[in-house]
Write a protein that holds these residues in place. Sequence first.
Motif, PDB file in Angstrom:
ATOM      1  N   PRO A  77      49.471  34.967  34.069  1.00 49.69           N
ATOM      2  CA  PRO A  77      48.940  35.520  35.315  1.00 49.69           C
ATOM      3  C   PRO A  77      49.476  34.775  36.538  1.00 49.69           C
ATOM      4  O   PRO A  77      49.797  33.577  36.471  1.00 49.69           O
ATOM      5  CB  PRO A  77      47.431  35.336  35.160  1.00 49.69           C
ATOM      6  N   TYR A  78      49.539  35.477  37.656  1.00 48.19           N
ATOM      7  CA  TYR A  78      50.090  34.927  38.899  1.00 48.19           C
ATOM      8  C   TYR A  78      48.971  34.400  39.782  1.00 48.19           C
ATOM      9  O   TYR A  78      48.017  35.115  40.094  1.00 48.19           O
ATOM     10  CB  TYR A  78      50.880  36.016  39.630  1.00 48.19           C
ATOM     11  N   LEU A  79      49.078  33.140  40.191  1.00 43.84           N
ATOM     12  CA  LEU A  79      48.108  32.515  41.089  1.00 43.84           C
ATOM     13  C   LEU A  79      48.802  32.263  42.423  1.00 43.84           C
ATOM     14  O   LEU A  79      49.421  31.218  42.638  1.00 43.84           O
ATOM     15  CB  LEU A  79      47.576  31.211  40.494  1.00 43.84           C
TER      16      LEU A  79
ATOM     17  N   THR B  81      42.414  33.728  43.136  1.00 45.39           N
ATOM     18  CA  THR B  81      42.109  33.927  41.725  1.00 45.39           C
ATOM     19  C   THR B  81      43.125  34.897  41.143  1.00 45.39           C
ATOM     20  O   THR B  81      43.512  35.863  41.812  1.00 45.39           O
ATOM     21  CB  THR B  81      40.682  34.491  41.532  1.00 45.39           C
ATOM     22  N   THR B  82      43.552  34.647  39.926  1.00 44.26           N
ATOM     23  CA  THR B  82      44.545  35.527  39.316  1.00 44.26           C
ATOM     24  C   THR B  82      43.959  36.906  39.057  1.00 44.26           C
ATOM     25  O   THR B  82      42.768  37.045  38.757  1.00 44.26           O
ATOM     26  CB  THR B  82      45.044  34.948  37.979  1.00 44.26           C
TER      27      THR B  82
ATOM     28  N   ARG C 163      40.605  34.059  33.754  1.00 44.49           N
ATOM     29  CA  ARG C 163      41.312  34.035  35.026  1.00 44.49           C
ATOM     30  C   ARG C 163      41.453  32.579  35.449  1.00 44.49           C
ATOM     31  O   ARG C 163      40.625  31.729  35.085  1.00 44.49           O
ATOM     32  CB  ARG C 163      40.552  34.814  36.098  1.00 44.49           C
TER      33      ARG C 163
ATOM     34  N   ASN D 206      53.178  29.524  37.163  1.00 46.75           N
ATOM     35  CA  ASN D 206      52.992  30.651  38.080  1.00 46.75           C
ATOM     36  C   ASN D 206      51.987  30.362  39.197  1.00 46.75           C
ATOM     37  O   ASN D 206      51.223  31.232  39.590  1.00 46.75           O
ATOM     38  CB  ASN D 206      52.553  31.883  37.290  1.00 46.75           C
TER      39      ASN D 206
END
Length: 344
Positions: A33-35, A44-45, A149, A195
Amino acid sequence: MRILLWIGLFLLVGRVTTTDAQNISFELGSTEPYLGINSYDGATTGGFLSLVLVREWGTKPSVPNWKISVELTGDILATDGSGTVFPADKISFIPVNTQGQPAPLPTVSQIGMPSPVPLNRTGKVFLVPNSQVPLSDTQEYYRLEMNFRLSAAPGAYLKNLQEGYNTRSYHAPLQFKVRDGNNQLIGIINYTYNNIQVHYLQGPPPEEKEYSIRISTEAANGVLEFKHLADYVNGKSVVYSNGLTVTSNTDYQVTVRALSPEFSSSSANKLPLDVVKLELQQGVGDKFPVSLSQTAQPIVKGPTTNSAPVSFDIRYYTIGDDRRLFLAKPDNYSVPLTYEIVPR
C-alpha cells in the motif's frame, strides 16, 4: 493524540504443554500500500498490507494463543542518502478485517487485535498479542488473511522530513514473527516497506503538545510466580522500580486496560482478570490502585513534567486467600496490557 504501549503480564502457576504448530506457513500478501503524506494532518494508506497464515489440507491439532509481532530491524531511512530518519513511533498498523477460507473466519475483534499499533525502534510490538481464537483444526485447506492499513501520525515533526518542493521517499525494514502459545516460532517474514513518501507540505506546522510514555524492559514482561503456600495465603507482589516513565509539557493521564477478557494459558485454562491488582508508586501525581479489567482505568493523573522524565514504580499484586488462585490448575497464564497516555 494519544500514545499506547502494549506489555505482557504472566502468572506462573505450574507446567506448560507443547503445541504442534507444524505445516503452517506465514506469508505476506502481494500488495504494497502507498503511504503518501501531503499535509501536517498525516495520512493513511488506501490499500492493505496483508499477513497470511496458511495450513494445508489434513487433520492437524489447533494452535491456541498464537501471536504476531513486528519490529524494525533498522531506522526508517530516506532513500536519497540524506540520512533523514522517519520517527518509528509515528508509523502505526491499523487492523481492518480478515478474509480467507473456510468461512466463518474469526474477526479482528474476536482475535483480539489492538488498534492502532505504533512501531517501536528499540523493540517488537504485537499486532496479535494473544489470539482469543485458535488456528483452526479443520481438515479443509485453511487460509487466514489479516489486512492492515498503515498510518502516519499528524504533527509538526513532518516539517523536518520533507525535502523542499521535492518528494522524499523512505523505506522501513520490518520483521514479522508468528509464535504459538508456548512462544515457539512458527514463521518469520523479513520485508522492506518502500512506499512511504513525504511531499511538499504547505503552511506552517501546527503547534502541538508533547508527551511520551515508556515501560522498562523488565516491566514489559511482568511476572507473578506462585511457588509456595505463603504466596497464596498472604498474596503475591512484585515491584518494578522505574517501570513506567512519562514525559509531558502538559497535564496528562495514564490509563491501563487488558486486551483479553481473561488470563489464559496455551492449555486453554483461564483465570479472571481481577485476581491481579496494579498500582503505581513513587513519582508525582494522583495515583489510583486498580484491579485489571478490559475497561481503561486511570492509574495516575499528573501535572506537566516540563518535558523532563518522571518515573513511577509499577506494582502488580494479588490479595491473600483468593480461592480462585487456590483452585487454579498449575499452568502459565498471561494477558496483554495496554498503557495509554493522553493530555488533560
